[in-house]
Design an enzyme around this catalytic site. Structure first.
Site, short mmCIF file in Angstrom:
data_model
loop_
_atom_site.label_atom_id
_atom_site.label_comp_id
_atom_site.label_asym_id
_atom_site.label_seq_id
_atom_site.Cartn_x
_atom_site.Cartn_y
_atom_site.Cartn_z
N HIS A 161 4.38 -4.45 9.00
CA HIS A 161 4.18 -4.38 10.52
C HIS A 161 2.90 -4.73 11.07
O HIS A 161 2.86 -4.79 12.25
CB HIS A 161 4.45 -2.95 10.87
CG HIS A 161 5.26 -2.08 10.18
ND1 HIS A 161 6.54 -2.34 10.19
CD2 HIS A 161 5.45 -1.11 9.27
CE1 HIS A 161 7.59 -1.68 9.42
NE2 HIS A 161 6.61 -0.81 8.86
N ARG B 298 13.32 4.35 12.28
CA ARG B 298 12.12 5.37 12.44
C ARG B 298 11.13 5.05 13.85
O ARG B 298 11.85 4.72 14.85
CB ARG B 298 11.14 5.05 11.08
CG ARG B 298 12.00 5.40 9.84
CD ARG B 298 11.28 5.14 8.66
NE ARG B 298 10.07 5.93 8.68
CZ ARG B 298 9.19 5.83 7.70
NH1 ARG B 298 9.34 4.99 6.92
NH2 ARG B 298 8.08 6.74 7.68
N GLU C 126 13.07 -9.27 1.35
CA GLU C 126 12.24 -8.05 1.76
C GLU C 126 12.95 -6.69 1.40
O GLU C 126 14.05 -6.76 1.79
CB GLU C 126 11.96 -8.29 3.33
CG GLU C 126 11.11 -7.09 3.89
CD GLU C 126 11.21 -7.37 5.52
OE1 GLU C 126 11.51 -8.27 5.87
OE2 GLU C 126 10.68 -6.27 6.15
N SER D 24 12.98 3.27 3.04
CA SER D 24 13.54 3.66 4.18
C SER D 24 14.11 2.77 5.08
O SER D 24 14.08 1.26 4.71
CB SER D 24 12.55 4.44 4.81
OG SER D 24 11.51 3.55 5.33
N ARG E 121 7.42 0.68 13.68
CA ARG E 121 7.98 0.10 12.40
C ARG E 121 8.83 -0.82 12.68
O ARG E 121 9.44 -1.43 11.69
CB ARG E 121 8.34 1.38 11.58
CG ARG E 121 7.39 2.01 11.06
CD ARG E 121 8.04 3.29 9.92
NE ARG E 121 7.12 4.31 9.84
CZ ARG E 121 5.99 4.67 9.17
NH1 ARG E 121 5.65 3.39 8.47
NH2 ARG E 121 5.49 5.56 9.34
N PRO F 205 0.77 -1.26 0.07
CA PRO F 205 -0.11 -0.04 0.01
C PRO F 205 0.69 1.26 -0.14
O PRO F 205 1.77 1.46 0.75
CB PRO F 205 -0.70 -0.11 1.38
CG PRO F 205 -0.27 -1.17 2.00
CD PRO F 205 0.55 -2.22 1.08
N ASN F 206 0.34 2.36 -0.65
CA ASN F 206 0.86 3.62 -0.90
C ASN F 206 2.25 3.74 -1.68
O ASN F 206 2.63 4.98 -1.88
CB ASN F 206 0.97 4.26 0.49
CG ASN F 206 -0.50 4.32 1.31
OD1 ASN F 206 -1.23 4.87 0.73
ND2 ASN F 206 -0.38 3.87 2.51
N ARG G 144 4.79 10.91 -2.72
CA ARG G 144 4.59 10.75 -1.24
C ARG G 144 5.90 10.65 -0.30
O ARG G 144 6.81 10.35 -0.56
CB ARG G 144 4.38 9.22 -1.18
CG ARG G 144 4.19 8.51 0.36
CD ARG G 144 4.19 7.07 0.40
NE ARG G 144 3.94 6.55 1.76
CZ ARG G 144 4.22 5.31 2.04
NH1 ARG G 144 4.74 4.48 1.17
NH2 ARG G 144 4.15 5.03 3.37
N HIS H 159 12.98 -2.44 1.91
CA HIS H 159 12.28 -1.30 2.27
C HIS H 159 13.01 0.11 1.53
O HIS H 159 14.40 0.02 1.82
CB HIS H 159 12.28 -0.90 3.77
CG HIS H 159 11.38 -2.16 4.30
ND1 HIS H 159 9.71 -1.85 4.06
CD2 HIS H 159 11.74 -3.32 4.99
CE1 HIS H 159 9.64 -3.18 4.74
NE2 HIS H 159 10.50 -4.04 5.11
N ASP I 211 1.74 -15.46 6.19
CA ASP I 211 1.31 -16.90 6.07
C ASP I 211 1.14 -17.29 4.50
O ASP I 211 1.51 -18.31 4.24
CB ASP I 211 -0.17 -17.04 6.53
CG ASP I 211 -0.03 -17.05 8.18
OD1 ASP I 211 1.23 -17.29 8.75
OD2 ASP I 211 -1.13 -17.11 8.77
N TYR J 14 11.03 8.96 1.06
CA TYR J 14 10.94 7.94 0.11
C TYR J 14 11.54 8.24 -1.21
O TYR J 14 11.59 7.35 -1.98
CB TYR J 14 9.35 7.45 -0.18
CG TYR J 14 8.78 6.90 1.08
CD1 TYR J 14 9.37 5.68 1.68
CD2 TYR J 14 7.89 7.42 1.85
CE1 TYR J 14 8.92 5.17 2.91
CE2 TYR J 14 7.24 6.94 3.07
CZ TYR J 14 7.96 5.82 3.61
OH TYR J 14 7.28 5.33 4.53
N ASN K 243 8.26 -5.60 -0.98
CA ASN K 243 7.99 -4.29 -0.14
C ASN K 243 6.55 -4.25 0.32
O ASN K 243 5.83 -3.93 -0.52
CB ASN K 243 8.43 -3.14 -0.78
CG ASN K 243 8.34 -1.83 0.34
OD1 ASN K 243 8.01 -2.02 1.16
ND2 ASN K 243 8.97 -0.80 -0.08
N ALA L 54 3.04 -0.78 4.67
CA ALA L 54 2.69 -0.69 6.08
C ALA L 54 2.40 -2.04 6.56
O ALA L 54 2.42 -2.52 7.66
CB ALA L 54 1.64 0.07 6.43
#
Ligand code: DQA
Length: 158
Positions: A81, A108, A99, A103, A112, A10-11, A18, A101, A88, A23, A75, A78
């Protein structure tokens, strides 16, 4: 042809506008284009998918084995977290996952610092902005190449 699947949560569709101080200014389209070219130069096909919806990401992960995906680059945004369901899904398909990210979540807010993915990832790349996706493609290619080198040895000894 070997396939990688680059998933963004998301986002991340808003990259470019953003919170650019966190970012960066690059769009997701630009990131996906460079990752695709980099993979192609290694002879590997990269598919990209972004969604703001948890169930769509789960659906795409569930389809991955049928699509002959060999490594996930993820990625989760949110959902990193919060989402036991996405964790799963990754475990259910049993594919290696990197994985990513932009940032460094560890540097942070406290909320997070927990990731539902880091302990099941083959590696985590965070804090390097868009470069992290290129590093992940390189890491995925290295992982696949190491597997290819290992496989004949396994067969020969059995
Ligand atoms: C992020 C970090 C997450 O904490 C955040 O919710 C995101 C982006 C990153 O790429 O740095 O959406 O995954």
């Amino acid at each position: 042809m070997t396939r990688l699947l680059l998933l963004n949560g998301p986002n991340l569709n808003l990259l470019g506008t953003r919170e650019p101080d966190i970012y960066g200014a690059e769009t997701l389209q630009g990131i996906e284009r460079r990752a695709t070219h980099l993979a192609r130069a290694e002879g590997i096909e990269l598919a990209c998918f972004q969604s703001n919806a948890e169930h769509e990401l789960i659906g795409r992960i569930q389809q991955a084995p049928a699509e002959k995906v060999e490594v996930l680059i993820f990625n989760p945004g949110a959902f990193t977290h919060t989402s036991i369901a996405l964790r799963d899904a990754v475990l259910a398909v049993g594919l290696p996952m990197i994985e990513v990210h932009l940032s460094n979540p560890q540097a942070r807010e406290e909320f997070r610092r927990r990731s539902y993915f880091s302990d099941i990832a083959i590696g985590v790349i965070s804090g390097f902005g868009p470069l992290g996706y290129e590093l992940a493609v390189r890491a995925a290619c290295g992982h696949l190449a190491a597997g290819d080198r290992a496989r004949p040895r396994v067969r020969a000894s059995s």
